[in-house]
Write a protein that holds these residues in place. Sequence first.
Motif, PDB file in Angstrom:
ATOM      1  N   ALA A 570       0.849  -1.196   0.000  1.00  0.00           N
ATOM      2  CA  ALA A 570       0.000   0.000   0.000  1.00  0.00           C
ATOM      3  C   ALA A 570       0.876   1.234   0.000  1.00  0.00           C
ATOM      4  CB  ALA A 570      -0.911   0.002   1.210  1.00  0.00           C
TER       5      ALA A 570
ATOM      6  N   HIS B  43      -7.696  -0.328  -6.867  1.00  0.00           N
ATOM      7  CA  HIS B  43      -7.301   0.551  -5.759  1.00  0.00           C
ATOM      8  C   HIS B  43      -8.290   0.429  -4.608  1.00  0.00           C
ATOM      9  CE1 HIS B  43      -3.792   2.888  -6.919  1.00  0.00           C
ATOM     10  NE2 HIS B  43      -4.185   2.698  -8.160  1.00  0.00           N
ATOM     11  N   SER B  51       1.753   2.946  -2.897  1.00  0.00           N
ATOM     12  CA  SER B  51       1.163   4.068  -2.162  1.00  0.00           C
ATOM     13  C   SER B  51       1.359   5.385  -2.871  1.00  0.00           C
ATOM     14  CB  SER B  51       1.827   4.163  -0.800  1.00  0.00           C
ATOM     15  OG  SER B  51       3.181   4.552  -0.985  1.00  0.00           O
ATOM     16  N   GLU B  53       3.586   7.245  -2.062  1.00  0.00           N
ATOM     17  CA  GLU B  53       4.193   8.130  -1.070  1.00  0.00           C
ATOM     18  C   GLU B  53       5.672   8.250  -1.408  1.00  0.00           C
ATOM     19  OE1 GLU B  53       3.452   6.856   2.921  1.00  0.00           O
ATOM     20  OE2 GLU B  53       4.789   8.372   3.752  1.00  0.00           O
ATOM     21  N   ARG B 116       6.832   0.105   7.051  1.00  0.00           N
ATOM     22  CA  ARG B 116       6.968   1.179   6.053  1.00  0.00           C
ATOM     23  C   ARG B 116       8.404   1.145   5.526  1.00  0.00           C
ATOM     24  NH1 ARG B 116       4.109   5.703   5.670  1.00  0.00           N
ATOM     25  NH2 ARG B 116       5.879   7.039   6.121  1.00  0.00           N
ATOM     26  N   THR B 148       4.484   0.427   1.746  1.00  0.00           N
ATOM     27  CA  THR B 148       3.962  -0.209   2.949  1.00  0.00           C
ATOM     28  C   THR B 148       3.777  -1.687   2.632  1.00  0.00           C
ATOM     29  OG1 THR B 148       2.885   1.849   3.485  1.00  0.00           O
ATOM     30  CG2 THR B 148       2.154  -0.089   4.690  1.00  0.00           C
TER      31      THR B 148
END
Lengths: 570, 183
Positions: A570, B43, B51, B53, B116, B148
């Motif tokens: 994720a 998703h 992610s 990120e 993470r 993650t």
Amino acid sequence: MKTQEFRICPESGLQFHKPAERLMRFHAVAAIVCLLIGGITALLVTLTRWPAVHLLPADKFYMLLTTHGINMLIFWIIFFEMAVLHFCSSTLLRCRIATPKLGWVGFGLMVTGAVINNLSVFSGKSSVMMTSYVPMPAEPTFYLGLILFAVGALIGCFMFLGTLVIAKEEKTYEGSIPLVTFGALTACIIAIFTISMGAVILIPTFLWSVGLISNIDAPMYRLIWWAFGHSSQQINVAAHVAVWYAIAAIVFGARPLSEKVSRTAFILYIAFLQLASAHHLLVDPGLSSSWKIFNTSYAMYLAVLASMIHGLTVPGSIEVAQRAKGLTKGLYEWLRKAPWGNPVFSGMFLSLIGFGFIGGISGVVMGTEQINIIIHNTIYVPGHFHATVVIGTTLAFMSLTYFLIPVLFRRQVFLPGLAKWQPYIFGISMMVFTLVMMGAGTLGVERRHWDMAFTDAAIGFDYPASAYALMGLVGISGVGAVLGGAIFVLIVVVSVFLGKRVESESNYGAEPTRLMKAPPIVLPEGGHVAAGKWGFAAPGTFALAMLFLAIFVAYYAVNWKYLASVWPLA
Amino acid sequence: MSSIQPPSETIWWKQPLDRVEGTWIGIALVWSLIMFFMMPLWHIYGKQNLSNEAYRTTPEAFMAKTQAMVDQYTIRTETNQNVPVVRPPPGSDVYLIARLWQWWPLLELEKGQTYRLHISSLDWQHGFSLQPVNINAQILPGYEMVLTVTPDTSGDQTIICNEYCGIGHHTMVGKIYITEGGS
Ligand code: HEM
Ligand SMILES: [Cu+2]
Ligand SMILES: [Cu+2]
């Protein structure tokens, strides 16, 4: 207009303008030279990736893999495309070529650029792969060579546009330009966009390599490099689809099922192409998912739709033409009785099947945002693009070359018996090659990697035995494909330079004639549909399309299932 | 010969669509849309999504964060280069450096726990390829990617570099050891 500059080919009826003809010949020959360099390096690279052989040392492997990628993907294909552009403008439109002198400047730049770049790579200091991802440095001459080559190609593109303008002004054709020229125009427009992107990224990189710019941002480089690198694949697709239509017309007298659909499909390529660089960046940091989804699907897969349309209309147009000749039995009499011994046709048809069934399906699957996680940078990726640029583009160009040897070079094809087999040897080996590469990639084998056994690494890793077996098959089928390629180069070189002249006369001084519209559509009794089945004019093609769809859906689903088995992320 | 001739109808765009074409375009369009909507749907309903990120960083800053983690959680060293093996607590931020030609440090994670995982390159571009589970991501200098991850398979994983990064590319191998939960 100097009349003595035109000749008419008695067999094909095509009209050649002398300066255009010379340009085409030189570009085609330069293309074959690059194909030869690419082929020799293909053999050495393949023999290194074959685990049981593991031929080259690491530094040579990376150097020659760089040579292979650049000579094949950039030099061979673009040199040939320049010949295709001049053919589709000057020859098909029966028009004098615009600014032939400038054409030689362009050709000179392309040759110089190719030579400089190759010397740079062979020096051993520019083994950076064709992508030359910053901040890994190459010699300045590496980028300089590519820039010169691109400028030369750009000149060729503008000459194509210039020739279209002349043809229109001098009214050398009736009505609208032919579909094939329209396809070439698509390729040309995309090429101009692409080459500009190449300039935007390669010029700063060159300045960086000579120390005038201190830093190039890695993700920015990747974004713009792929706006150039992927869009240029769209040039290839547009060009080889145009070649498919041309061969269908030359061999069968086929006309498009409808001009509207085929032309719209070409326009879709232009409309959605800028977005295509995204599917190379699906697992890159710093880009949002919505950006990736929107751009990688080129806003909803409309360019994929375009290829699916051509995939139907090209064989569909052949089917309709064959049925009109009375080959109406069952679903496939038209296909069974096609000239399978004519390499112009057999190569084109294998190109179509391989491009669609292997290259197309795998490309869309691995270009799906999440599925890319299990495929990115594995050897699946070269498996996919050898199906598109080798089976698709290269084999289509080979088929066209068999047509051009007598028509453009006025020579008989050397060893015609062997030429019959060449597309099968090359095409079928390549199909196996791409499939086993994709299989190995699914097991995680990496691309651009010298040693899948990790013998020199401090920490080891063992791939399953099946991965080794598949890479062995990559080696074997790769050698088969190189053999097919070598036969092609042999036939072309001997035909063009030492071959027997074609017997008929085709002298300069012919009065140029106008390109007339296609004859009006004469439907067979009861219309096209009566010659077909189920109310379809091309039922055999439709059934093939359904088979294609079934495989596509199944394979797409299998990959989602495989993805679902990896660690949650994720 | 007519795809290489001008269309016979001057107003070719009014020529009606052939039925075989119309049907196929309809089917192909529906399929294209299904493929398009699969991505956003995954998703929502799927478990494997990156992610996105990511942060800008510098080699020095990223090295410092990684060093801090190594100092705190190293449990042993391996290979003749004494590469530390780090066992960070579940749920924590884990740092992994890609550099010529090493993944540093080695990691030990617990099955079923979530971490993470921050990855960045100190020099050129590298490719994070976790085998045999087969997860691949592009690692860029100056950018710190955060994944993650929840290891849910038993058995150790190997990190291979799958972006060509020079002459030592094929020696760039790292490890993620997976321990069974509760042990
Ligand atoms: C003659 C048959 C051919 C064989 C046996 C062959 C074989 C190979 C092999 C083994 C690789 C290396 C894969 C890896 O380790 O990553 C490769 C890479 C490549 N090939 Fe071919 N190839 C052939 C023809 C072609 C053609 C005709 C083209 C283009 C039109 C082409 C374009 C490329 C490109 C672009 C790469 C990637 C280079 C890179 O990763 O930078 N190949 N080929
Ligand atoms: Cu690396
Ligand atoms: Cu690497």
